[in-house]
Design a protein around this motif. Structure first.
Motif: not given
Length: 223
Positions: A49-50, A115-116, A183-186
């Motif tokens: 979300h962030i 983000t990475h 993050f979505k994949e995580l």
């Protein structure tokens, strides 16, 4: 902001050491291995979300995640966060204390955050969760940490943690940074493990010597 009864995730993990929470011997386990994975899953969902809002956290660690009375994790402490919705990366010029052990290699070397690099920090946070709040890079001085990372060193798999879980955190530390998962994949990977309901983290047989590992803190490093 709502009051988080249990305090930081770091404190919850520390309190979970020994037989206080984890005890199959007496059948009074308060947490299970699935709950520990759920901590990581909830943080990954929060960071999704962030990231979608275009923000960098830049200080993601268990000490900056709060836990409510239902043991739900909520990300906090946005003191180092930056809005990068219109740009892809942020260059820091801060001279303050830095959370070196949680920082991505590119952030340590070049003070560049994306983000990475938050994903890298999430991998460190996962290692914290699996080891019940141990300090990352045990036995390695922060003074040589950058050199070790540049040489390709990454933290080894804790013996009580399965390869499936370790692969998720290890991918967060890949170079170049574009090879790291989103993050979505995580979220999806962790949800799959939780759904399978297998003992991916053997908390009964955790090596308690992990809790005794000491690291050196030098000026300019934040814990």
């Amino acid at each position: 902001m709502e009051y988080q009864t249990m305090g930081s995730l770091q404190r919850v993990l520390w309190n979970g050491r020994g037989n206080t929470y984890y005890s199959n011997i007496y059948g009074c386990s308060k947490f299970t291995a699935q709950q520990v994975l759920r901590f990581a899953y909830e943080v990954a969902c929060g960071m999704t979300h962030i990231a979608e809002l275009g923000y960098l956290h830049r200080d993601l660690a268990t000490r900056n995640v709060l836990v409510d009375e239902h043991f739900t994790c909520k990300i906090s402490d946005f003191g180092l966060a930056r809005d990068v919705s219109l740009i892809r990366e942020y260059e820091s010029r801060s001279q303050g204390f830095l959370p070196l052990r949680w920082m991505a290699l590119e952030s340590i070397k070049d003070s560049v955050y994306t983000t990475h690099s938050d994903v890298w920090s999430f991998g460190i946070l996962m290692w914290e969760i699996v080891t019940l709040g141990c300090t990352p890079y045990p036995g390695i001085s922060s003074m040589i940490l950058r050199q070790q990372l540049e040489n390709g060193y990454r933290m080894m798999r804790p013996k009580h943690c399965t390869h499936e879980v370790y692969r998720i955190m290890y991918r967060c530390w890949r170079e170049p940074q574009a090879f790291r998962p989103s993050f979505k994949e995580l979220c999806q990977q962790l949800e799959d493990l939780i759904f399978k309901a297998q003992n991916y983290v053997d908390l009964v047989n955790i090596d308690e010597r992990l809790f005794k590992g000491l690291t050196r803190c030098i000026p300019g490093e934040k814990y």
